[in-house]
Write an enzyme that holds these catalytic residues in place. Structure first.
Site, mmCIF file in Angstrom:
data_model
loop_
_atom_site.group_PDB
_atom_site.id
_atom_site.type_symbol
_atom_site.label_atom_id
_atom_site.label_comp_id
_atom_site.label_asym_id
_atom_site.label_seq_id
_atom_site.Cartn_x
_atom_site.Cartn_y
_atom_site.Cartn_z
ATOM 1 N N PHE A 129 0.865 -1.186 0.000
ATOM 2 C CA PHE A 129 0.000 0.000 0.000
ATOM 3 C C PHE A 129 0.898 1.232 0.000
ATOM 4 C CE2 PHE A 129 -4.680 0.515 1.315
ATOM 5 C CZ PHE A 129 -5.111 -0.441 0.417
ATOM 6 N N GLN A 141 -7.715 14.441 4.231
ATOM 7 C CA GLN A 141 -7.131 13.639 3.157
ATOM 8 C C GLN A 141 -8.036 13.630 1.933
ATOM 9 O OE1 GLN A 141 -6.510 9.084 3.422
ATOM 10 N NE2 GLN A 141 -4.499 10.033 3.372
ATOM 11 N N HIS A 157 -8.433 11.600 -1.434
ATOM 12 C CA HIS A 157 -7.984 10.328 -2.020
ATOM 13 C C HIS A 157 -7.837 10.500 -3.522
ATOM 14 C CE1 HIS A 157 -7.753 6.112 -3.035
ATOM 15 N NE2 HIS A 157 -7.760 5.791 -1.751
ATOM 16 N N LEU A 213 -15.290 5.530 -4.079
ATOM 17 C CA LEU A 213 -13.866 5.215 -4.012
ATOM 18 C C LEU A 213 -13.471 4.038 -4.893
ATOM 19 C CD1 LEU A 213 -11.199 5.782 -2.268
ATOM 20 C CD2 LEU A 213 -11.832 3.695 -1.102
ATOM 21 N N GLU A 225 -7.164 1.943 -3.120
ATOM 22 C CA GLU A 225 -5.716 1.961 -3.345
ATOM 23 C C GLU A 225 -5.195 0.551 -3.643
ATOM 24 O OE1 GLU A 225 -3.725 4.715 -0.880
ATOM 25 O OE2 GLU A 225 -2.067 3.358 -0.505
ATOM 26 N N ARG A 250 -0.849 9.345 -0.474
ATOM 27 C CA ARG A 250 -2.054 9.852 -1.145
ATOM 28 C C ARG A 250 -1.996 11.344 -1.463
ATOM 29 N NH1 ARG A 250 -6.544 6.343 2.231
ATOM 30 N NH2 ARG A 250 -5.998 4.417 1.172
ATOM 31 N N HIS A 259 -11.756 12.353 1.586
ATOM 32 C CA HIS A 259 -11.812 10.938 1.966
ATOM 33 C C HIS A 259 -11.770 10.721 3.463
ATOM 34 C CE1 HIS A 259 -11.319 6.664 1.524
ATOM 35 N NE2 HIS A 259 -10.118 6.656 2.069
ATOM 36 N N ARG A 309 -2.677 10.466 6.410
ATOM 37 C CA ARG A 309 -2.850 9.068 6.818
ATOM 38 C C ARG A 309 -2.393 8.134 5.709
ATOM 39 N NH1 ARG A 309 -6.724 4.959 5.981
ATOM 40 N NH2 ARG A 309 -8.183 6.298 4.844
HETATM 41 C C1 LIG Z 1 -14.859 4.376 0.849
HETATM 42 C C2 LIG Z 1 -13.853 4.237 1.957
HETATM 43 C C3 LIG Z 1 -12.910 3.216 1.912
HETATM 44 C C4 LIG Z 1 -11.970 3.070 2.940
HETATM 45 N N1 LIG Z 1 -11.068 2.051 2.881
HETATM 46 C C5 LIG Z 1 -10.192 1.884 3.907
HETATM 47 C C6 LIG Z 1 -9.269 0.794 3.924
HETATM 48 O O1 LIG Z 1 -9.258 -0.050 3.032
HETATM 49 N N2 LIG Z 1 -8.418 0.687 4.966
HETATM 50 C C7 LIG Z 1 -8.397 1.581 5.987
HETATM 51 O O2 LIG Z 1 -7.600 1.431 6.907
HETATM 52 N N3 LIG Z 1 -9.288 2.618 6.006
HETATM 53 C C8 LIG Z 1 -10.172 2.783 5.006
HETATM 54 N N4 LIG Z 1 -11.047 3.835 5.031
HETATM 55 C C9 LIG Z 1 -11.175 4.632 6.246
HETATM 56 C C10 LIG Z 1 -11.955 3.861 7.300
HETATM 57 O O3 LIG Z 1 -12.813 2.940 6.686
HETATM 58 C C11 LIG Z 1 -12.783 4.786 8.194
HETATM 59 O O4 LIG Z 1 -11.976 5.798 8.702
HETATM 60 C C12 LIG Z 1 -13.369 3.993 9.336
HETATM 61 O O5 LIG Z 1 -14.075 2.865 8.883
HETATM 62 C C13 LIG Z 1 -14.275 4.836 10.218
HETATM 63 O O6 LIG Z 1 -14.773 3.988 11.232
HETATM 64 P P1 LIG Z 1 -15.536 4.579 12.485
HETATM 65 O O7 LIG Z 1 -15.906 3.427 13.334
HETATM 66 O O8 LIG Z 1 -14.744 5.664 13.076
HETATM 67 O O9 LIG Z 1 -16.832 5.249 11.844
HETATM 68 P P2 LIG Z 1 -18.071 4.609 10.986
HETATM 69 O O10 LIG Z 1 -17.807 3.231 10.520
HETATM 70 O O11 LIG Z 1 -18.439 5.636 9.966
HETATM 71 O O12 LIG Z 1 -19.193 4.524 12.059
HETATM 72 C C14 LIG Z 1 -19.787 5.660 12.609
HETATM 73 C C15 LIG Z 1 -20.927 5.224 13.485
HETATM 74 O O13 LIG Z 1 -21.406 6.338 14.207
HETATM 75 C C16 LIG Z 1 -22.815 6.374 14.155
HETATM 76 N N5 LIG Z 1 -23.200 7.776 14.336
HETATM 77 C C17 LIG Z 1 -22.714 8.871 13.718
HETATM 78 N N6 LIG Z 1 -23.301 9.986 14.205
HETATM 79 C C18 LIG Z 1 -24.171 9.579 15.149
HETATM 80 C C19 LIG Z 1 -25.078 10.247 16.005
HETATM 81 N N7 LIG Z 1 -25.216 11.574 15.985
HETATM 82 N N8 LIG Z 1 -25.844 9.500 16.840
HETATM 83 C C20 LIG Z 1 -25.739 8.147 16.868
HETATM 84 N N9 LIG Z 1 -24.885 7.469 16.073
HETATM 85 C C21 LIG Z 1 -24.116 8.180 15.244
HETATM 86 C C22 LIG Z 1 -23.186 5.744 12.829
HETATM 87 O O14 LIG Z 1 -24.485 5.203 12.885
HETATM 88 C C23 LIG Z 1 -22.109 4.647 12.724
HETATM 89 O O15 LIG Z 1 -22.561 3.483 13.392
HETATM 90 C C24 LIG Z 1 -11.977 3.986 4.000
HETATM 91 C C25 LIG Z 1 -12.915 5.022 4.040
HETATM 92 C C26 LIG Z 1 -13.838 5.153 3.013
HETATM 93 C C27 LIG Z 1 -14.803 6.290 3.056
#
Ligand SMILES: Cc1cc2nc3c(=O)[nH]c(=O)nc-3n(C[C@H](O)[C@H](O)[C@H](O)COP(=O)(O)OP(=O)(O)OC[C@H]3O[C@@H](n4cnc5c(N)ncnc54)[C@H](O)[C@@H]3O)c2cc1C
Length: 608
Positions: free
Chosen positions: A113, A233, A235, A245, A248, A281, A346, A381
């Site tokens: 990566f 970031q 992407h 997306l 990568e 990136r 991103h 990142r």
């Molecule tokens: C398309 C894409 C591909 C990616 N691919 C990779 C990868 O291959 N490898 C990597 O390391 N990273 C990757 N990333 C980054 C990574 O996936 C994210 O940073 C990470 O998954 C975020 O996880 P999280 O648990 O912080 O938030 P999320 O998975 O977004 O979860 C947020 C949670 O908060 C809840 N929530 C939000 N606001 C409220 C509220 N006000 N009240 C109640 N609940 C709420 C939602 O319901 C959800 O359950 C990618 C990101 C994207 C966008």
């Protein structure tokens, strides 16, 4: 009022990992989430999870790559903790049943990566996040962790001491999207914010419509500083029409970028003579936009990503999902033609300031995942480093909130970590217009937990009544204006005048927001009401991003400034911090920690 030991707000990767950890620690834990857990945006992650698992690799190499990738804005205690713990977290996932892609000999596969000196990205096809989310949700179900899904958390229940560091968080307030009921949630141990990203502050983003920066905005208004918010970031490979997306992983497997003249521009124009398409990136995104700006873009907008030479068998084995995305959203068959790509918002490197135990400066309030800034990613990142962050720091926040004794954190938080006052001069006054609507308990010295929560619930009921009963404009107009100015002015290339324009536009948007109302009076699934509340959050985080970007007068990682074309290590190895302080954002700085467990990281030129 509902009561649990630990309340985790958000049920994506970070929230689920925090909840499982709190449960392991013996706490009564609940997840409160606006989406069903498996609809969280973690499910969209495609490419993979980094961990040093093989001979020839080691945690300190992973830490070094992460620090270099961060452009020396990451904090060493966070980076070292992360790189040391990621392998055990990935192995734990494997034991929980995560269907990792494997080699013929049965070992979990790893691919290269961007910015990594070793191929250490484990993956499950190009649907890594989907499998990660399902694997952890199974664990939550197995443990009987209570899930309040489709409950939207609107604010935190925090005491109103003058100094945020004296405040305590006793719980939160949530709106039941199914019934319209507003209830208090008391957490006797702690509240973990795990609400994900803030991509909806921009109009071309890989983030879901639910990624509205709610956790950041709620913590900010409750008095927790926001850290390095300017570090966004972009992407390099998103589909032009939708922002969807293209992982990568495509470049990791050998995909090649071409301009309109069919030149492999990453090498042809010397953007990254060693790593080419697999440079980090920020480097690739700037290269693509430079190609477009210099007239070598395709249709003046994008470049091509070609994976045809990888062959059908390998593509179907490792990147099948990418074929569907290109076909469904651009009508392009990736086996026969290159895919159009351009940079898109991103990921937020900055966010809610916390230490390596997930703790913020407010007692009882924790943050984890993309909403948090433990300062792992600094100014940029590396791909594949967000998912292990969810696991490592989600677990630590969960353990700590449930009462486990953790090693004293080295990262300091709150205003007491301030090293210097900031001196940004915005063209308009930023911050709250109606400071009566703030999130800190505003009416008297309520410190007794149930009183703090009841007050917070009462304020929220009044706010919702007002939104539902009064006439006014629809929030969508305000949101569109915010997204447009952010994409126009606070994008990959940033100029002082553009940043000031964005701040003026955001001020106007704040004024317009004063007149928003919700025309649908219903209490059941009133998504317009939810989106209206989210738009206020988007406004607060957009302004914080722009203020940070105006303050940081240098070029570091993802933050490029036209007037400041170099990294200024003498002056700027420091975090930009914004403290809301009852409605008026105060800018200050705190030092970056470069002293790690094994070595003190020496800032070096970042070339790929
Ligand atoms: C398309 C894409 C591909 C990616 N691919 C990779 C990868 O291959 N490898 C990597 O390391 N990273 C990757 N990333 C980054 C990574 O996936 C994210 O940073 C990470 O998954 C975020 O996880 P999280 O648990 O912080 O938030 P999320 O998975 O977004 O979860 C947020 C949670 O908060 C809840 N929530 C939000 N606001 C409220 C509220 N006000 N009240 C109640 N609940 C709420 C939602 O319901 C959800 O359950 C990618 C990101 C994207 C966008």
């Amino acid at each position: 009022m509902y009561e649990h030991d630990v309340i985790v707000v958000g049920a994506g990767g970070a929230g689920l990992r925090a909840a499982i950890a709190a449960d392991e620690e013996g706490a009564d834990v609940a997840l409160v989430t606006k989406l069903h857990p498996v609809r969280s945006h973690t499910g969209a992650a495609e490419g993979g999870i980094n961990a040093s698992l093989r001979d020839g690799d080691s945690w300190d190499l992973h830490a070094y790559d992460t620090m270099k990738g961060s452009d020396y804005l990451g904090d060493a205690p966070a980076i070292d903790t992360f790189a040391k713990t990621a392998p055990e977290e990935v192995i734990q996932l494997e034991h929980w049943g995560m269907p990792f892609s494997r080699e013929d000999d049965g070992r979990v596969s790893q691919r290269p990566f961007g910015g990594m000196s070793f191929p250490r990205t484990t993956y499950a096809g190009a649907e890594t996040g989907h499998h990660l989310l399902h694997t952890m949700y199974e664990q939550a179900v197995k443990r009987g962790i209570e899930v309040y899904d489709e409950w939207y958390v609107t604010n935190l229940a925090v005491t109103d001491h003058d100094d945020p560091e004296d405040r305590e968080c006793h719980g939160c307030v949530a709106y039941d999207i199914k019934s319209g009921k507003i209830e208090g949630f008391r957490a006797t141990g702690g509240v973990v914010l795990a609400t994900g990203g803030l991509g909806q502050a921009f109009d071309h983003t890989t983030n879901a419509v639910a990624n509205t920066g709610d956790g950041c905005a709620m913590a900010y208004r409750a008095g927790v500083p926001m850290e390095d918010m300017e570090m966004i970031q972009f992407h390099p490979t998103t589909l032009p029409s939708t922002g969807v997306l293209i992982s990568e992983g495509v470049r990791g497997e050998g995909g090649i970028l071409y301009n309109d003249e069919e030149e492999r521009f990453m090498f042809e124009y010397g953007y990254a003579n060693n790593d080419g398409e697999l440079a980090s990136r920020d480097v690739v995104s700037r290269a693509e936009l430079t190609e477009v700006n210099e007239g070598r873009g395709i249709e003046d907008e994008y470049v091509d990503l070609d994976m045809r030479h990888l062959g059908e068998e390998r593509i179907l084995d490792r990147l099948e999902n990418i074929l569907h995305l290109a076909e469904d959203f651009e009508g392009v068959d990736g086996l026969d033609e290159p895919m159009p790509v351009k940079p898109g918002q991103h990921y937020a490197m900055g966010g809610v300031e916390c230490d390596e135990n997930g703790e913020t400066c407010i007692d009882g309030l924790y943050a984890a995942g993309e909403t948090a800034c433990v300062s792992l990613h600094g100014a940029n990142r590396l791909g594949g480093n967000a998912l292990p962050e969810l696991l490592v720091f989600g677990a630590r926040a969960g353990y700590h909130a449930a009462g486990r004794d953790m090693k004293t954190a080295e990262i300091q938080t709150g205003l007491s970590a301030k090293s210097e006052a900031g001196d940004v001069e915005p063209p308009v006054t930023p911050g709250a217009i109606d400071s009566g609507s703030e999130d800190v308990a505003a009416d008297g010295a309520a410190v007794e937990p149930t009183g703090v929560i009841e007050n917070a619930v009462e304020r929220e009921r009044e706010r919702v009544e007002t939104l539902l009963e009064e006439d006014g404009i629809n929030h969508a107009e305000v949101r569109a204006d915010v997204q447009e100015t952010m994409t126009q002015n606070v994008n990959v290339f940033r100029k002082e005048e553009g940043l000031k324009t964005a701040l003026r536009d955001l001020r106007e948007a704040r004024e317009a927001y004063e007149d928003v109302a919700v025309s649908d009076p219903s209490r059941t699934y009133n998504t317009d009401l939810i989106h209206t509340i989210e738009t206020r959050n988007i406004l607060d985080v957009a302004e914080a991003i722009t203020l940070g970007a105006l303050a940081r007068e240098e070029f570091r990682g993802a933050h490029w400034r036209a007037e400041h074309q170099e990294r200024k290590d003498d002056e700027w190895i420091k975090h930009t911090m914004l403290a809301w302080n009852d409605g008026t954002p105060e800018l200050y700085y705190k030092p970056v920690i470069l002293e790690g467990d094994e070595e003190t990281y020496e800032p070096k030129e970042r070339s790929y």
